[in-house]
Design a protein around this motif. Structure first.
Motif, PDB file in Angstrom:
ATOM      1  N   LEU A 134     -40.804  -8.431  39.955  1.00  0.00           N
ATOM      2  CA  LEU A 134     -40.929  -8.402  41.643  1.00  0.00           C
ATOM      3  C   LEU A 134     -41.596  -7.155  41.819  1.00  0.00           C
ATOM      4  O   LEU A 134     -41.787  -5.873  41.557  1.00  0.00           O
ATOM      5  N   THR A 135     -42.805  -7.290  43.110  1.00  0.00           N
ATOM      6  CA  THR A 135     -43.222  -6.127  43.753  1.00  0.00           C
ATOM      7  C   THR A 135     -42.687  -5.696  44.704  1.00  0.00           C
ATOM      8  O   THR A 135     -41.463  -5.918  44.886  1.00  0.00           O
ATOM      9  N   LEU A 136     -42.779  -4.210  45.006  1.00  0.00           N
ATOM     10  CA  LEU A 136     -42.020  -3.880  46.068  1.00  0.00           C
ATOM     11  C   LEU A 136     -41.964  -4.423  47.467  1.00  0.00           C
ATOM     12  O   LEU A 136     -41.027  -4.515  48.266  1.00  0.00           O
ATOM     13  N   GLN A 137     -42.937  -5.140  47.870  1.00  0.00           N
ATOM     14  CA  GLN A 137     -43.133  -5.952  49.168  1.00  0.00           C
ATOM     15  C   GLN A 137     -42.046  -6.999  48.662  1.00  0.00           C
ATOM     16  O   GLN A 137     -41.189  -7.450  49.700  1.00  0.00           O
ATOM     17  N   GLU A 138     -41.815  -7.668  47.624  1.00  0.00           N
ATOM     18  CA  GLU A 138     -40.827  -8.746  47.366  1.00  0.00           C
ATOM     19  C   GLU A 138     -39.314  -8.163  47.482  1.00  0.00           C
ATOM     20  O   GLU A 138     -38.573  -8.594  47.937  1.00  0.00           O
ATOM     21  N   ILE A 139     -39.263  -7.108  46.853  1.00  0.00           N
ATOM     22  CA  ILE A 139     -38.012  -6.313  46.823  1.00  0.00           C
ATOM     23  C   ILE A 139     -37.538  -5.868  48.295  1.00  0.00           C
ATOM     24  O   ILE A 139     -36.290  -6.068  48.635  1.00  0.00           O
ATOM     25  N   ALA A 140     -38.648  -5.533  49.255  1.00  0.00           N
ATOM     26  CA  ALA A 140     -38.330  -5.115  50.548  1.00  0.00           C
ATOM     27  C   ALA A 140     -37.896  -6.223  51.361  1.00  0.00           C
ATOM     28  O   ALA A 140     -36.962  -6.083  51.889  1.00  0.00           O
ATOM     29  N   ASN A 141     -38.416  -7.414  51.208  1.00  0.00           N
ATOM     30  CA  ASN A 141     -38.297  -8.659  52.100  1.00  0.00           C
ATOM     31  C   ASN A 141     -37.283  -9.709  51.382  1.00  0.00           C
ATOM     32  O   ASN A 141     -36.780 -10.597  52.127  1.00  0.00           O
ATOM     33  N   VAL A 234     -32.974  -5.250  45.816  1.00  0.00           N
ATOM     34  CA  VAL A 234     -32.625  -5.345  44.542  1.00  0.00           C
ATOM     35  C   VAL A 234     -33.472  -4.163  43.659  1.00  0.00           C
ATOM     36  O   VAL A 234     -34.289  -3.702  44.137  1.00  0.00           O
ATOM     37  N   ALA A 235     -33.019  -3.668  42.231  1.00  0.00           N
ATOM     38  CA  ALA A 235     -33.746  -2.773  41.766  1.00  0.00           C
ATOM     39  C   ALA A 235     -33.776  -3.328  40.117  1.00  0.00           C
ATOM     40  O   ALA A 235     -33.272  -3.933  39.671  1.00  0.00           O
ATOM     41  N   VAL A 262     -33.703  -8.444  36.538  1.00  0.00           N
ATOM     42  CA  VAL A 262     -34.829  -7.970  37.493  1.00  0.00           C
ATOM     43  C   VAL A 262     -35.687  -6.801  36.731  1.00  0.00           C
ATOM     44  O   VAL A 262     -35.154  -5.887  36.162  1.00  0.00           O
ATOM     45  N   GLU A 263     -37.038  -6.836  36.980  1.00  0.00           N
ATOM     46  CA  GLU A 263     -38.128  -6.004  36.640  1.00  0.00           C
ATOM     47  C   GLU A 263     -38.696  -5.688  37.767  1.00  0.00           C
ATOM     48  O   GLU A 263     -39.366  -6.713  38.483  1.00  0.00           O
ATOM     49  N   GLU A 264     -39.238  -4.422  38.038  1.00  0.00           N
ATOM     50  CA  GLU A 264     -40.037  -4.006  39.056  1.00  0.00           C
ATOM     51  C   GLU A 264     -41.548  -3.656  38.548  1.00  0.00           C
ATOM     52  O   GLU A 264     -41.729  -3.100  37.586  1.00  0.00           O
ATOM     53  N   GLU A 265     -42.545  -4.292  39.259  1.00  0.00           N
ATOM     54  CA  GLU A 265     -43.918  -4.086  38.916  1.00  0.00           C
ATOM     55  C   GLU A 265     -44.122  -2.506  39.697  1.00  0.00           C
ATOM     56  O   GLU A 265     -43.738  -2.422  41.024  1.00  0.00           O
ATOM     57  N   LYS A 266     -44.969  -1.863  38.955  1.00  0.00           N
ATOM     58  CA  LYS A 266     -45.141  -0.663  39.391  1.00  0.00           C
ATOM     59  C   LYS A 266     -46.107  -0.441  40.883  1.00  0.00           C
ATOM     60  O   LYS A 266     -47.099  -1.201  40.579  1.00  0.00           O
ATOM     61  N   HIS A 267     -45.988   0.443  41.822  1.00  0.00           N
ATOM     62  CA  HIS A 267     -46.941   0.090  42.920  1.00  0.00           C
ATOM     63  C   HIS A 267     -47.963   1.218  42.670  1.00  0.00           C
ATOM     64  O   HIS A 267     -47.933   2.341  42.059  1.00  0.00           O
ATOM     65  N   PRO A 268     -49.350   0.919  42.933  1.00  0.00           N
ATOM     66  CA  PRO A 268     -50.346   1.953  42.555  1.00  0.00           C
ATOM     67  C   PRO A 268     -50.300   3.222  43.215  1.00  0.00           C
ATOM     68  O   PRO A 268     -50.715   4.291  42.891  1.00  0.00           O
TER      69      PRO A 268
END
Length: 383
Positions: A134-141, A234-235, A262-268
């Motif tokens: 998941l991207t941070l945007q997907e996690i946020a929304n 989620v985290a 759940v895995e997080e993709e790093k934000h640049p």
């Protein structure tokens, strides 16, 4: 010790009605009630465990979140009724007065009831595990993801029974109960114990003619597309679960669960710290000295912040409410901006001359209070 599944704790099926859940909890509460088990710490823990399970499964909203996402869906604020946060026996009596007859003792009960009711056994299918990035945007929304799963599904030819024509016979050994009583000699005399029937493996049914399509198993390999609604907040490292979306159980048994890692993709540019997002802002000397405006990346896009004149390295700015939401919907984190100041590594002749002039100015020498302030920020960073 790992938490047990709430349905397992109360000994009820996942499709149990509210009435059945209440009855099951009442039975457990009687079994492990402190009045019946004075000084028994193990019974007290099981009493609390049953109360926690009931606090979730008796609440339609919490039950729905638990069925969808497991313990993660009811953790934190507003989760499992506040359990695990200093709740004691008296709190349980207060919360479930209707169960305990108002007083907490056995006065509200009609009796202790009998032993464990045991019906025919059901096979449970194994769980399936998938990973989702998941991207941070997907996690946020929050986001909906689709998975194409290869798994055991009920055999359509025999309706999942494993028997040709779905023809099953009652087991003659146990009479369809799936349980038999065994009597054996022990040190204390003749002991009677109830065990699973070996003739039917505890199912209470016998297959005479096996289904040719599934070889009597009741399941075959198939595919299913499953939609998973990932909640906001989620985290990485969390495991969500979808009840009943795993492998089908043999002979119309209980399906397993789908476990989503759940895995997080790093934000640049942004680094996550729980619900806060950290950004490192590098200012040039003129902006830090004279003040100005800087752009800060957010999940939605860009935000502008005002830089005060005389901003020091180590200063922290906050964009309130621009971080990630709490998983259970209680508040939102911030974007935390750590300010640094860029010092040029090489200067032209004119730049060096200008800096020499600045060097002679008392205003360009840090005061003792500024030194102490910067040291304090530096120390707090490591603390």
């Amino acid at each position: 010790m790992a938490k047990r599944d709430y349905y397992e704790v109360l000994g009820v099926d996942r499709n149990a009605s509210a009435s059945d859940i209440k009855k099951a909890y009442r039975k457990k509460a009687i079994e492990y009630h402190p009045d019946k088990n004075p000084g028994n710490k193990e019974a007290e823990e099981k009493f609390k465990e049953a109360a926690e399970a009931y606090s979730v499964l008796s609440d339609p909203d919490k039950k729905a979140r638990y069925d969808q996402f497991g313990f993660e869906g009811v953790s934190g604020a507003g989760g499992a009724g506040g359990f695990g946060q200093g709740m004691d026996i008296n709190d349980i009596f207060s919360m479930f007065g209707d169960i305990f007859g108002g007083g907490g003792g056995f006065g509200g009960f009609s009796g202790f009831g009998g032993g464990r009711s045991s019906g025919p056994a059901k096979f449970r299918g194994s769980d399936l595990r998938v990973k989702v990035k998941l991207t941070l945007q997907e996690i946020a929304n929050g986001v909906t993801k689709k998975f194409k799963l290869k798994k055991n599904v009920a055999c359509q030819h025999c309706g999942g029974s494993g028997a040709e024509g779905n023809a099953m016979e009652t087991c003659p050994e146990c009479g369809g109960t799936g349980r038999v009583v065994r009597t054996q000699q022990s040190f204390f005399g003749m002991m009677r114990t109830e065990v699973a029937c070996t003739n039917c493996n505890g199912t209470g049914k016998i297959i005479k003619n096996k289904c040719k399509h599934c070889n009597g198993e009741g399941v075959v390999m198939g595919e299913e597309v499953v939609e998973v609604q990932i909640p906001a907040g989620v985290a990485g490292g969390m495991q969500l679960s979808m009840r009943g979306k795993g492998n089908a159980g043999k002979h119309n048994g209980i399906p397993g669960d789908l476990l989503i890692q759940v895995e997080e993709e790093k934000h640049p540019q942004l680094v996550r710290d729980e619900n806060d997002l950290i950004y490192s802002l590098l200012l040039d000397i003129p902006t830090a000295t004279l003040g100005g405006v800087a752009e800060i990346p957010t999940i939605e896009g860009k935000a502008k912040v005002t830089i005060d004149a005389g901003t020091q390295p180590g200063k922290v700015l906050r964009l309130r409410g621009k971080g990630l939401p709490s998983l259970n919907g209680y508040g939102r984190g911030d974007i935390v901006v750590n300010v640094s100041v860029y010092i040029p590594e090489s200067l032209s002749r004119d730049e060096k001359k200008a800096m020499e002039n600045f060097k002679e100015s008392d205003n360009f020498r840090p005061s003792e209070s500024i030194k102490e302030q910067i040291f304090r920020r530096f120390k707090n960073f490591f603390d």
